[in-house]
Design an enzyme around this catalytic site. Structure first.
Site, PDB file in Angstrom:
ATOM      1  N   GLU A   1     -10.406  -5.359  15.897  1.00 30.63           N
ATOM      2  CA  GLU A   1     -11.353  -6.086  16.734  1.00 30.63           C
ATOM      3  C   GLU A   1     -12.259  -5.214  17.397  1.00 30.63           C
ATOM      4  OE1 GLU A   1      -7.601  -8.516  17.683  1.00 30.63           O
ATOM      5  OE2 GLU A   1      -8.052  -6.575  16.893  1.00 30.63           O
TER       6      GLU A   1
ATOM      7  N   CYS B   1      -4.511  -9.303  20.803  1.00 30.13           N
ATOM      8  CA  CYS B   1      -3.642  -9.103  21.744  1.00 30.13           C
ATOM      9  C   CYS B   1      -4.306  -9.348  23.265  1.00 30.13           C
ATOM     10  CB  CYS B   1      -3.308  -7.431  21.625  1.00 30.13           C
ATOM     11  SG  CYS B   1      -4.379  -6.139  22.024  1.00 30.13           S
TER      12      CYS B   1
ATOM     13  N   CYS C   1      -7.519  -6.575  23.437  1.00 29.00           N
ATOM     14  CA  CYS C   1      -8.567  -7.139  22.786  1.00 29.00           C
ATOM     15  C   CYS C   1      -9.551  -8.235  23.319  1.00 29.00           C
ATOM     16  CB  CYS C   1      -8.241  -7.110  21.245  1.00 29.00           C
ATOM     17  SG  CYS C   1      -7.627  -5.770  20.755  1.00 29.00           S
TER      18      CYS C   1
ATOM     19  N   ALA D   1      10.945   1.586 -12.613  1.00 28.88           N
ATOM     20  CA  ALA D   1      10.207   1.934 -13.781  1.00 28.88           C
ATOM     21  C   ALA D   1      11.037   2.089 -14.644  1.00 28.88           C
ATOM     22  CB  ALA D   1       9.271   3.111 -13.595  1.00 28.88           C
TER      23      ALA D   1
ATOM     24  N   TRP E   1       8.186  10.592 -19.241  1.00 30.25           N
ATOM     25  CA  TRP E   1       7.727   9.491 -18.405  1.00 30.25           C
ATOM     26  C   TRP E   1       7.950   8.229 -19.085  1.00 30.25           C
ATOM     27  CZ3 TRP E   1       6.934  10.660 -13.568  1.00 30.25           C
ATOM     28  CH2 TRP E   1       6.541  12.004 -13.187  1.00 30.25           C
TER      29      TRP E   1
ATOM     30  N   ARG F   1       1.064  12.285  -3.739  1.00 31.08           N
ATOM     31  CA  ARG F   1       0.029  13.244  -4.340  1.00 31.08           C
ATOM     32  C   ARG F   1      -0.976  12.452  -5.396  1.00 31.08           C
ATOM     33  NH1 ARG F   1       4.933  13.778  -6.232  1.00 31.08           N
ATOM     34  NH2 ARG F   1       5.189  13.744  -8.806  1.00 31.08           N
TER      35      ARG F   1
ATOM     36  N   GLU G   1      13.567   3.790  -4.381  1.00 30.31           N
ATOM     37  CA  GLU G   1      13.122   4.139  -5.536  1.00 30.31           C
ATOM     38  C   GLU G   1      14.248   4.497  -6.553  1.00 30.31           C
ATOM     39  OE1 GLU G   1      10.066   6.841  -6.770  1.00 30.31           O
ATOM     40  OE2 GLU G   1       8.612   6.013  -5.254  1.00 30.31           O
TER      41      GLU G   1
ATOM     42  N   GLY H   1      18.187   5.883  -7.960  1.00 24.10           N
ATOM     43  CA  GLY H   1      18.284   5.567  -9.198  1.00 24.10           C
ATOM     44  C   GLY H   1      19.021   4.132  -9.248  1.00 24.10           C
TER      45      GLY H   1
ATOM     46  N   SER I   1      22.949  -1.010  -4.660  1.00 26.15           N
ATOM     47  CA  SER I   1      23.352  -1.083  -3.358  1.00 26.15           C
ATOM     48  C   SER I   1      22.320  -1.871  -2.343  1.00 26.15           C
ATOM     49  CB  SER I   1      23.258   0.429  -2.690  1.00 26.15           C
ATOM     50  OG  SER I   1      24.513   0.926  -3.292  1.00 26.15           O
TER      51      SER I   1
END
Length: 366
Positions: free
Chosen positions: A48, A71, A80, A149, A165, A202, A288, A290, A296
């Protein structure tokens, strides 16, 4: 409000433990957008304030759209609400009320100064933008994302461990964006052994998350890439309470933090891990892999990103994307809510929320 939400996403991953927030100043007579702003970093000016500073004198008599209730307290920055009142804003439209007991009540302050207020505009979209913050405030635990993936037959690697990949550049770039959004990223020991990953962002612009490796018995050595990266984000190894203390010293000498946590049947106690994350100020965790790590976290996950590459292995010994406890009934499975499917080049993304995650973004905050 859609413009404000788009602004808010520019700050996602840069403001933690604060929420990502966007704001827009609009001329009520013409509908012209006078100025836009978003919260850029923790401790910096709120959305804001940035928008109002850009608007200058034109803010007087205008309408302010903001994704989260302004806030009304002194924290890292002044309230704010003070800035809004001084700017001469006529009306404030917010998507959701702030559930933080320290900061909430801004709309009431504005009303007391004769400013018209409305809340609940695009509230679900705003709760999705703000989900990491909401989880920390309302549930006292981090928001957990599982990212997979896999091949079309559910494998994240063939029997030899080869996995690069499965998906293409567009899917991998989105995966890196998820890393930039989240406070921490979690992988298991086997992922480090097989892939020697860096777990950085990256492929996109953004900060690198905290890198966390589950290694119950501290079998790894601090020679892998993940332990040698020099940046502003630290690397943490999570092990059992009885793991080798000599090996712990090797990690500590390299500047690697070690968390000792209770162990259960499936390995590190995930609930204990998430409690530790909360105590450390971590609001979001990206898991991510495995397959064992995915398994888990399966019952603790709030959100799922499944990237499917156009590959069928047919390998009966291939690595499962999620490996958890055997089930007796299909009804014990996790059924995803608010499901969306998107094509990314030759790959497909299936995105959805667990019932617990979905319930949080449905929590009334209007």
């Amino acid at each position: 409000m859609k413009i404000a939400l788009k602004e808010g996403y520019k700050g996602l991953g840069k403001t933690s433990p604060n929420p990502a927030v966007g704001a827009v100043v609009v001329d009520p007579a013409t509908g012209e957008v006078i100025a836009k702003g978003y919260h850029k970093k923790y401790g910096g000016p709120h959305a804001e304030v940035i928008a109002l500073n850009k608007a200058g004198d034109r803010a007087k008599g205008s309408v302010l759209y903001v994704t989260l209730e302004p806030c009304s307290h002194y924290g890292k920055t002044p309230p704010c609400t003070e800035k809004i009142i001084k700017a001469g804003i006529k009306k404030v439209v917010c998507a959701i009320r702030d559930p933080n007991p320290v900061a909430k009540g801004g709309l009431e302050v504005l009303k007391e100064h004769g400013i018209e207020t409305i809340s609940g505009v695009l509230s679900e979209e705003a709760k999705i933008l703000t989900r990491f913050f909401l989880s920390r405030i309302l549930r006292k635990k981090p928001w957990v994302i599982i990212k997979v993936a896999s091949t079309l037959d559910g494998k994240i690697g063939v029997s030899t461990g080869d996995s690069k990949w499965i998906t293409g550049q567009k899917a991998r770039k989105l995966g890196h964006k998820l890393r930039a959004w989240c406070d921490a990223i979690v992988v298991g020991k086997n992922t480090v052994l097989k892939d020697d990953p860096e777990l950085t962002c990256r492929l996109v612009q953004g900060k690198n998350p905290l890198r966390i490796v589950f290694d119950t018995n501290l079998n790894l050595v601090p020679e892998f890439k993940i332990f040698r990266i020099k940046d502003n984000s630290k690397t943490i190894v999570v092990c059992g309470e009885s793991a080798d203390k000599k090996r712990e010293k090797e990690f500590v000498k390299r500047g690697i933090e070690v968390w000792r946590l209770p162990v259960c049947e499936q390995g590190i106690d995930v609930k204990a891990f998430l409690r530790r994350c909360f105590s450390e100020g971590i609001s979001s965790v990206l898991v991510e892999g495995g397959g064992k790590i995915h398994g888990s976290f399966l019952r603790e996950a709030d959100e799922f990103f499944f990237f499917f590459g156009p590959i069928v292995t047919g390998d009966p010994q291939g690595i499962q994307s999620i490996s958890a406890k055997p089930l007796k009934k299909l009804s014990q499975s996790v059924k995803l809510e608010k499901l969306k499917i998107k094509k990314l080049g030759d790959d497909f993304l299936v995105h959805g929320y667990s019932p617990e995650g979905f319930s949080l973004i449905n929590t009334p905050l209007e």
